[in-house]
Design an enzyme around this catalytic site. Sequence first.
Site, mmCIF file in Angstrom:
data_model
loop_
_atom_site.group_PDB
_atom_site.id
_atom_site.type_symbol
_atom_site.label_atom_id
_atom_site.label_comp_id
_atom_site.label_asym_id
_atom_site.label_seq_id
_atom_site.Cartn_x
_atom_site.Cartn_y
_atom_site.Cartn_z
ATOM 1 N N HIS A 266 39.439 26.801 41.348
ATOM 2 C CA HIS A 266 39.051 27.491 41.086
ATOM 3 C C HIS A 266 37.656 28.190 39.769
ATOM 4 C CE1 HIS A 266 39.198 32.474 41.411
ATOM 5 N NE2 HIS A 266 38.209 32.484 40.748
ATOM 6 N N GLU A 267 38.243 28.042 39.071
ATOM 7 C CA GLU A 267 36.871 27.567 37.515
ATOM 8 C C GLU A 267 35.276 27.153 38.640
ATOM 9 O OE1 GLU A 267 36.942 30.388 35.791
ATOM 10 O OE2 GLU A 267 39.445 30.756 36.436
ATOM 11 N N HIS A 270 33.642 27.834 40.194
ATOM 12 C CA HIS A 270 32.187 29.036 39.891
ATOM 13 C C HIS A 270 31.215 28.074 38.776
ATOM 14 C CE1 HIS A 270 34.306 33.014 39.922
ATOM 15 N NE2 HIS A 270 35.286 33.256 39.618
ATOM 16 N N GLU A 296 32.335 34.407 42.833
ATOM 17 C CA GLU A 296 34.023 35.009 43.397
ATOM 18 C C GLU A 296 34.131 34.238 44.644
ATOM 19 O OE1 GLU A 296 36.282 35.278 40.835
ATOM 20 O OE2 GLU A 296 37.866 35.380 42.090
HETATM 21 MG MG MG Z 1 37.116 34.122 39.372
#
Ligand code: MG
Length: 501
Positions: A266-267, A270, A296
């Site tokens: 997830h990160e 980003h 996001e």
């Molecule tokens: Mg996030």
Amino acid sequence: MLFENDAVREILREYRRVWALHHLRSLAEWDSDVMMPKGGSFLRGEALAVTANMVQDFYSSDRLRALLSRAENADLNEYEQGVVRVLKRSVHYYTALPPELVAEEERVVEAAKRAWEQAKEKSDFSIFAPHLERIVDIQREKAEHLGYEDHPYNALLDLYEQGATVDFIDRVFSAVLPAVRDALKRIVDSDSYFDHHDLENITYERHDMEGLNRAVLTAFGADWNHFRMDVSAHPFTIDLAGPQDVRITTWYHGKDFRRSLLAAIHEWGHALYELQQDPELCCTPVSGGVSLGVHESQSRFWENHIGRSLAFIETFYEDFRFAISSLEAYGPEDVFKYFNMVRPELIRVEADEISYIPHIVLRYELEKALVEGSISVSELPQAWNEKMEEYLGVTPPDDARGVLQDVHWALGSIGYFPTYALGTILSAQIRHAMELDLGPIEELIRMKNFGPIRIWLNEKIHRWGSVYPPDELIRKSTGEELNPDYFKKHVKERYVRMYLS
Ligand code: MG
């Protein structure tokens, strides 16, 4: 050369002073969450308050305003227009807000974070309540200073997602919530429903798990010369105001390995957004991701559309086994079920992709009510529990697992939550647009060929930084406005099929 106009170039020269502050403030924030001894918090809060005022001085200077109006009247290219648009937003923010309020917010937040930690630890909302009351007051004051149409919440929402309004969010949420609640109900009632998976309990050594996270991100294309991964209480990404030093954190619980891996993935999503911006945007106001919702969408794309896919799990299964020896007894199909199991949970960050949406809608409805004054802080815990029961069919046994679970309100971030759902919804639309160009991404994943995916994201989204406002970037990159149908289709294809076919 992206920036040719004389007034804009003059602005960019001036801007370097505030860019340097942003760079160092980011480093201080990273340090607060990763390295700083707890006792350092008071002075850190002071330093952040003082530098926040320095940032404000820059944005409220007459010189910047004069340069901006000179630039506005010139014939600008799209990059230069982006600079003017972004700066005008910041100028408006900082000139509308009294300096005392800006500094007070920094101090209140620093104290509220500590109170929230204590309150959560003791599961005692009354420790946090007076801080939250002050935070809500400050946010309402901010909304009045910033100005808004229709609803004070719009002023706050716009800080995170330019152009988003209560009307817009209501429309998007009412398009997905019934479908999501219906899918949840059908899944929970189905014969193939399971509320526990053995793999949640198998343990790992932190060192091995970290090796797995690193191996996966390296395969995704991580360049460790410009990127690092540490550990923090909650996973996050921070960029030091440019693409050359981007940092993520993940967490290690010693078991339930998907939590650590999917947080790292997830990160990474980003981080890649920041890493792949056009280097020429560096140190300008249009450097970096344009909005939290678009940001996001990048993390959710890698987490949900790659990390939870059967193709990814099958392709990296040997790496999983290498890191976690007791995985031997389970095959990729088991891991797929474990990664995608739907189970209405008390905790948002542990929620599956479907129950995640009601979690956000609940927070959105409550914070909107706080801002408009239709609910008081003291009524919040009960209202929280009632909505949990209504939307997810579970009731928190205590406030630590209810209203106190998220740090956002302690940070003064009211208007932030809806962007999480926007990103989740947008990620499905991005995947659809990407597959029109590249074909099924599962084929690329099976070849460990992530280059075309990175290049597509770079060309369509990352390189543009904040040059275009979010709605325009979404139109340019996917060919249409935010369209919740792709998310609904994704839910059907993955989950309804997994449980109900
Ligand atoms: Mg996030």
